[in-house]
Write an enzyme that holds these catalytic residues in place. Sequence first.
Site, PDB file in Angstrom:
ATOM      1  CB  CYS A 383     -43.458 -37.783 -13.431  1.00  0.00           C
ATOM      2  SG  CYS A 383     -44.972 -36.875 -13.797  1.00  0.00           S
ATOM      3  CG  HIS A 509     -41.863 -37.060 -17.969  1.00  0.00           C
ATOM      4  ND1 HIS A 509     -41.873 -38.386 -17.614  1.00  0.00           N
ATOM      5  CD2 HIS A 509     -43.048 -36.554 -17.575  1.00  0.00           C
ATOM      6  CE1 HIS A 509     -43.029 -38.676 -17.031  1.00  0.00           C
ATOM      7  NE2 HIS A 509     -43.754 -37.578 -16.995  1.00  0.00           N
ATOM      8  CD  GLU A 511     -38.570 -39.341 -18.691  1.00  0.00           C
ATOM      9  OE1 GLU A 511     -38.075 -38.480 -17.930  1.00  0.00           O
ATOM     10  OE2 GLU A 511     -39.714 -39.813 -18.541  1.00  0.00           O
TER      11      GLU A 511
HETATM   12  N1  GLN Z   1     -49.922 -40.091 -12.092  1.00  0.00           N
HETATM   13  C1  GLN Z   1     -49.233 -38.885 -11.798  1.00  0.00           C
HETATM   14  C2  GLN Z   1     -49.983 -37.659 -12.274  1.00  0.00           C
HETATM   15  O1  GLN Z   1     -50.838 -37.746 -13.096  1.00  0.00           O
HETATM   16  C3  GLN Z   1     -47.825 -38.910 -12.358  1.00  0.00           C
HETATM   17  C4  GLN Z   1     -47.775 -38.973 -13.848  1.00  0.00           C
HETATM   18  C5  GLN Z   1     -46.439 -39.430 -14.390  1.00  0.00           C
HETATM   19  O2  GLN Z   1     -45.629 -40.003 -13.681  1.00  0.00           O
HETATM   20  N2  GLN Z   1     -46.201 -39.202 -15.658  1.00  0.00           N
HETATM   21  O3  GLN Z   1     -49.717 -36.569 -11.831  1.00  0.00           O
END
Ligand code: GLN
Length: 532
Positions: A383, A509, A511
């Site tokens: 992310c 994600h 994970e």
């Molecule tokens: N802050 C980033 C976004 O909103 C990444 C979010 C995250 O890593 N979950 O796109």
Amino acid sequence: METKYIFITGGVVSSLGKGIIAASLAKLLKARGLRVTIQKFDPYINIDPGTLNPYEHGECYVTEDGAETDLDLGHYERFLGVYTSKANNVTTGKIYNTVINREREGAYLGKTVQIVPHITDEIKRRMLLLGQTGEYDVVLTEIGGTVGDMESLPFIEAVRQLQWELPDDTCMSIHLTLVPYLSAAKELKTKPTQHSVQMLQQAGVQPDVIICRTEHPLSDELRRKVALFCNVKPGHVIQSIDAWSIYQVPLNMHEEHLDELVVRKLRIENFNQPELSGLKSFLDRLRKPEREVDIALVGKYVSLQDAYKSILEALVHAGAANLCKVKVHSIQSEDITAANVAEKLKGMNGILVAPGFGERGLEGKILAVKYAREKGVPFFGICLGMQMCVVEFARNVLGLKGAISAEVNPEAEHKVIDMMEEQKKTTMKGGTMRLGAYDCEITQGTLAYSIYGKKKISERHRHRYEFNAAYTEQFTKAGMVISGHNPDTGLAEIVELPSHPFFIGVQFHPEYKSTPENPHPLFLHFVAAAIK
Ligand code: GLN
């Protein structure tokens, strides 16, 4: 079979691992062939933990249907291998929101709206909801917080009422406490447990089983004492001794006959022994690693273990599958500078740049990516970690000076990570990100394809920003491959560098979906690359 309900409360102190105990019992019941789910009721007033700093409450766990939930739901999914949903996490905020909206609609016209019965009725309605779908034999409900907290009173009252309303063999209550060891006196102390149970009894709830967290085994005499003073049957006091792995806890609970006791109390005709071979073989692999790797976890919430819970667990799963002990080195991204990055990451076999929000620590993450890219160290960006590997490539390979994410600087010249179109319309912060499961199509012949072994995958998301498609051509020409796309919107989901031994960034994600018995392929291959 009529659905059975098990309520789990905790006392004395927080962080006793109520979620692990609940998940372990659920695992044992499922392993006996029952259809089981777990839900968590949290006493805080936030509608969901999505707006909480991970330092406050640990990681925010995201479900398939896009609910931002308590990290205990992660334990539930990992132990059970069954997906949870929006309905599995309820907060005081959600309860009040529903009741207040109903009041405005006029549903209670003429009445004074009160905690009892209106709030407690809504809590009870939600406690029974999953059971009424007919999909489950047993619904376990974990009540967050500690007995005696002001916030948890309405939840305890709801449990009391349900125990009174439902037939005796339909519902039971389990209380988890701490039995501390006083080294000066060389003694285990039961008084805190007695007080905690008294408090529960004052609220009208008599626990059927008491589980005692302890560092030393409980003698029979001590168990009898707890049973007598807490008014539970002898044999219904169970020890939960500190385990070498959280995944050992279901086996420990089985040895203490917890599952047997539960099926007897709830009159569930079930004489099966739990089928735990998958878990056992995972534990065997975990116990006997043949090698060790050092993985750097670069993030800004590293001082709190719980902030990256699912990532740490996914590394444990992938380690066991590779017969390898994964030593995670948590590195505070804020502390990384151009001068010390080599020193900080020296000797690491792999570098994982973590998800996150906001500006703090970003430059450190970018430096860590640069180090991994230039030194050929296996790299895995998740992310925000993926977004920073895009930024790093833009700055240092494409020469786009000051390239950054719009999250940090909406006015920047090169916003290689930009806000998604749909996000530009939203002004509310809670529950409005791109959340939950989305399909992704993988290009054949890429690293991602070799990892997943298929074209179509689905992964969970939680972000507001994305790769800026205006830069696709520049990136691709310079050697960064966009190997995964959302089939409907075209959004870039996976990036990789074929010139590097192992360099992959994912917007989603992975994970959240890794379990001990089904480790996630991305983590599996990342650890394998680190071993090489
Ligand atoms: N802050 C980033 C976004 O909103 C990444 C979010 C995250 O890593 N979950 O796109």
